[in-house]
Design a protein around this motif. Structure first.
Motif, PDB file in Angstrom:
ATOM      1  N   ILE A   1     -67.237 -63.573   5.010  1.00 47.92           N
ATOM      2  CA  ILE A   1     -67.078 -62.286   5.703  1.00 47.92           C
ATOM      3  C   ILE A   1     -65.613 -62.067   6.069  1.00 47.92           C
ATOM      4  O   ILE A   1     -65.064 -60.981   5.881  1.00 47.92           O
ATOM      5  CB  ILE A   1     -67.985 -62.230   6.952  1.00 47.92           C
ATOM      6  CG1 ILE A   1     -69.456 -62.181   6.531  1.00 47.92           C
ATOM      7  CG2 ILE A   1     -67.624 -61.051   7.843  1.00 47.92           C
ATOM      8  CD1 ILE A   1     -70.441 -62.396   7.666  1.00 47.92           C
ATOM      9  N   TYR A   2     -64.959 -63.111   6.585  1.00 50.04           N
ATOM     10  CA  TYR A   2     -63.556 -62.994   6.973  1.00 50.04           C
ATOM     11  C   TYR A   2     -62.657 -62.772   5.749  1.00 50.04           C
ATOM     12  O   TYR A   2     -61.749 -61.945   5.785  1.00 50.04           O
ATOM     13  CB  TYR A   2     -63.092 -64.236   7.726  1.00 50.04           C
ATOM     14  CG  TYR A   2     -63.827 -64.476   9.029  1.00 50.04           C
ATOM     15  CD1 TYR A   2     -64.291 -63.423   9.810  1.00 50.04           C
ATOM     16  CD2 TYR A   2     -64.062 -65.754   9.486  1.00 50.04           C
ATOM     17  CE1 TYR A   2     -64.957 -63.642  11.010  1.00 50.04           C
ATOM     18  CE2 TYR A   2     -64.718 -65.981  10.685  1.00 50.04           C
ATOM     19  CZ  TYR A   2     -65.168 -64.933  11.440  1.00 50.04           C
ATOM     20  OH  TYR A   2     -65.817 -65.155  12.616  1.00 50.04           O
ATOM     21  N   VAL A   3     -62.929 -63.487   4.667  1.00 52.84           N
ATOM     22  CA  VAL A   3     -62.134 -63.320   3.443  1.00 52.84           C
ATOM     23  C   VAL A   3     -62.267 -61.888   2.934  1.00 52.84           C
ATOM     24  O   VAL A   3     -61.268 -61.241   2.600  1.00 52.84           O
ATOM     25  CB  VAL A   3     -62.553 -64.343   2.359  1.00 52.84           C
ATOM     26  CG1 VAL A   3     -61.980 -63.970   0.999  1.00 52.84           C
ATOM     27  CG2 VAL A   3     -62.125 -65.747   2.758  1.00 52.84           C
ATOM     28  N   ARG A   4     -63.482 -61.380   2.879  1.00 53.03           N
ATOM     29  CA  ARG A   4     -63.691 -60.015   2.386  1.00 53.03           C
ATOM     30  C   ARG A   4     -62.983 -58.990   3.276  1.00 53.03           C
ATOM     31  O   ARG A   4     -62.337 -58.067   2.773  1.00 53.03           O
ATOM     32  CB  ARG A   4     -65.179 -59.691   2.332  1.00 53.03           C
ATOM     33  CG  ARG A   4     -65.449 -58.302   1.805  1.00 53.03           C
ATOM     34  CD  ARG A   4     -66.918 -58.029   1.737  1.00 53.03           C
ATOM     35  NE  ARG A   4     -67.140 -56.748   1.080  1.00 53.03           N
ATOM     36  CZ  ARG A   4     -68.315 -56.307   0.717  1.00 53.03           C
ATOM     37  NH1 ARG A   4     -69.391 -57.036   0.913  1.00 53.03           N
ATOM     38  NH2 ARG A   4     -68.437 -55.147   0.136  1.00 53.03           N
ATOM     39  N   SER A   5     -63.091 -59.166   4.582  1.00 53.23           N
ATOM     40  CA  SER A   5     -62.465 -58.235   5.513  1.00 53.23           C
ATOM     41  C   SER A   5     -60.948 -58.181   5.314  1.00 53.23           C
ATOM     42  O   SER A   5     -60.360 -57.101   5.214  1.00 53.23           O
ATOM     43  CB  SER A   5     -62.801 -58.657   6.945  1.00 53.23           C
ATOM     44  OG  SER A   5     -62.106 -57.867   7.870  1.00 53.23           O
ATOM     45  N   VAL A   6     -60.322 -59.344   5.226  1.00 51.86           N
ATOM     46  CA  VAL A   6     -58.866 -59.391   5.052  1.00 51.86           C
ATOM     47  C   VAL A   6     -58.472 -58.877   3.662  1.00 51.86           C
ATOM     48  O   VAL A   6     -57.485 -58.160   3.511  1.00 51.86           O
ATOM     49  CB  VAL A   6     -58.328 -60.813   5.297  1.00 51.86           C
ATOM     50  CG1 VAL A   6     -56.851 -60.914   4.972  1.00 51.86           C
ATOM     51  CG2 VAL A   6     -58.580 -61.240   6.735  1.00 51.86           C
ATOM     52  N   ARG A   7     -59.270 -59.230   2.634  1.00 52.93           N
ATOM     53  CA  ARG A   7     -58.981 -58.747   1.268  1.00 52.93           C
ATOM     54  C   ARG A   7     -58.979 -57.223   1.238  1.00 52.93           C
ATOM     55  O   ARG A   7     -58.071 -56.595   0.665  1.00 52.93           O
ATOM     56  CB  ARG A   7     -60.025 -59.295   0.286  1.00 52.93           C
ATOM     57  CG  ARG A   7     -59.850 -58.766  -1.137  1.00 52.93           C
ATOM     58  CD  ARG A   7     -60.925 -59.264  -2.069  1.00 52.93           C
ATOM     59  NE  ARG A   7     -62.268 -58.842  -1.745  1.00 52.93           N
ATOM     60  CZ  ARG A   7     -62.772 -57.621  -1.977  1.00 52.93           C
ATOM     61  NH1 ARG A   7     -62.021 -56.673  -2.512  1.00 52.93           N
ATOM     62  NH2 ARG A   7     -64.028 -57.332  -1.663  1.00 52.93           N
ATOM     63  N   GLU A   8     -59.997 -56.631   1.867  1.00 55.98           N
ATOM     64  CA  GLU A   8     -60.094 -55.168   1.877  1.00 55.98           C
ATOM     65  C   GLU A   8     -58.967 -54.540   2.699  1.00 55.98           C
ATOM     66  O   GLU A   8     -58.435 -53.491   2.322  1.00 55.98           O
ATOM     67  CB  GLU A   8     -61.459 -54.729   2.396  1.00 55.98           C
ATOM     68  CG  GLU A   8     -62.585 -55.030   1.408  1.00 55.98           C
ATOM     69  CD  GLU A   8     -63.968 -54.729   1.952  1.00 55.98           C
ATOM     70  OE1 GLU A   8     -64.126 -54.547   3.189  1.00 55.98           O
ATOM     71  OE2 GLU A   8     -64.916 -54.685   1.139  1.00 55.98           O
ATOM     72  N   GLN A   9     -58.590 -55.158   3.818  1.00 57.86           N
ATOM     73  CA  GLN A   9     -57.476 -54.650   4.629  1.00 57.86           C
ATOM     74  C   GLN A   9     -56.170 -54.639   3.828  1.00 57.86           C
ATOM     75  O   GLN A   9     -55.337 -53.752   3.997  1.00 57.86           O
ATOM     76  CB  GLN A   9     -57.272 -55.513   5.885  1.00 57.86           C
ATOM     77  CG  GLN A   9     -58.309 -55.316   6.954  1.00 57.86           C
ATOM     78  CD  GLN A   9     -58.132 -56.314   8.097  1.00 57.86           C
ATOM     79  OE1 GLN A   9     -57.168 -57.071   8.136  1.00 57.86           O
ATOM     80  NE2 GLN A   9     -59.084 -56.308   9.030  1.00 57.86           N
ATOM     81  N   ARG A  10     -56.007 -55.616   2.960  1.00 56.44           N
ATOM     82  CA  ARG A  10     -54.787 -55.711   2.151  1.00 56.44           C
ATOM     83  C   ARG A  10     -54.875 -54.904   0.857  1.00 56.44           C
ATOM     84  O   ARG A  10     -53.928 -54.881   0.076  1.00 56.44           O
ATOM     85  CB  ARG A  10     -54.476 -57.166   1.841  1.00 56.44           C
ATOM     86  CG  ARG A  10     -54.157 -57.920   3.119  1.00 56.44           C
ATOM     87  CD  ARG A  10     -53.834 -59.347   2.892  1.00 56.44           C
ATOM     88  NE  ARG A  10     -53.650 -59.962   4.190  1.00 56.44           N
ATOM     89  CZ  ARG A  10     -52.571 -60.593   4.557  1.00 56.44           C
ATOM     90  NH1 ARG A  10     -51.578 -60.736   3.727  1.00 56.44           N
ATOM     91  NH2 ARG A  10     -52.482 -61.123   5.754  1.00 56.44           N
ATOM     92  N   GLY A  11     -56.006 -54.273   0.629  1.00 61.15           N
ATOM     93  CA  GLY A  11     -56.161 -53.425  -0.547  1.00 61.15           C
ATOM     94  C   GLY A  11     -56.269 -54.190  -1.850  1.00 61.15           C
ATOM     95  O   GLY A  11     -55.920 -53.666  -2.911  1.00 61.15           O
ATOM     96  N   LEU A  12     -56.771 -55.422  -1.796  1.00 54.77           N
ATOM     97  CA  LEU A  12     -56.913 -56.238  -3.006  1.00 54.77           C
ATOM     98  C   LEU A  12     -58.323 -56.108  -3.576  1.00 54.77           C
ATOM     99  O   LEU A  12     -59.302 -55.973  -2.821  1.00 54.77           O
ATOM    100  CB  LEU A  12     -56.667 -57.715  -2.688  1.00 54.77           C
ATOM    101  CG  LEU A  12     -55.271 -58.121  -2.234  1.00 54.77           C
ATOM    102  CD1 LEU A  12     -55.270 -59.574  -1.774  1.00 54.77           C
ATOM    103  CD2 LEU A  12     -54.277 -57.924  -3.367  1.00 54.77           C
TER     104      LEU A  12
END
Length: 124
Positions: A14-25
């Motif tokens: 969940i944390y990886v997905r959240s940060v990935r999406e915040q960074r636009g990856l």
């Protein structure tokens, strides 16, 4: 950034997905940056990567700017117990006692009670 506690395996994804999406990856971009498959990224984010290797998880976290650390959760002086707790030492036996008193002492401190938990009186 605040600390994000991981108490169940799904939280890491969940944390990886959240940060990935915040960074636009995209998953593909993250997979390439981490040197893992896109399928592994998807499995992690969906909570299906229960057997993920630690080195792979560290690469994924590093690629999005997350880090893992360990914190002691209980006092270090607390004993680690596995299985049954050790029995406390019984009191000293009576010095000058009758046979019945010695027998009672033995039964209370050393013998296994086969009726324990049945509601019956022990050794009756």
């Amino acid at each position: 950034m605040e600390d994000l506690p991981v108490t169940i395996s799904r939280q890491a994804g969940i944390y990886v997905r959240s940060v990935r999406e915040q960074r636009g990856l995209t998953r593909r971009e993250l997979a390439e940056a981490a040197g893992v498959s896109e399928r592994l990224i998807a499995s992690l984010e969906l909570g299906d990567a229960t057997g993920i290797r630690l080195d792979k998880l560290l690469c994924i976290c590093g690629a999005v700017g997350l880090s893992l650390f360990m914190r002691q959760a209980e006092p270090k002086d607390a004993p680690i117990t596995v299985g049954k707790k050790p029995r406390p030492k019984p009191p000293k036996p009576p010095q000058s006692a009758s046979y019945e008193e010695h027998l009672q002492y033995f039964l209370e401190n050393f013998a296994i009670n086969p009726r324990e938990g049945t509601g019956e009186q022990p050794w009756q």
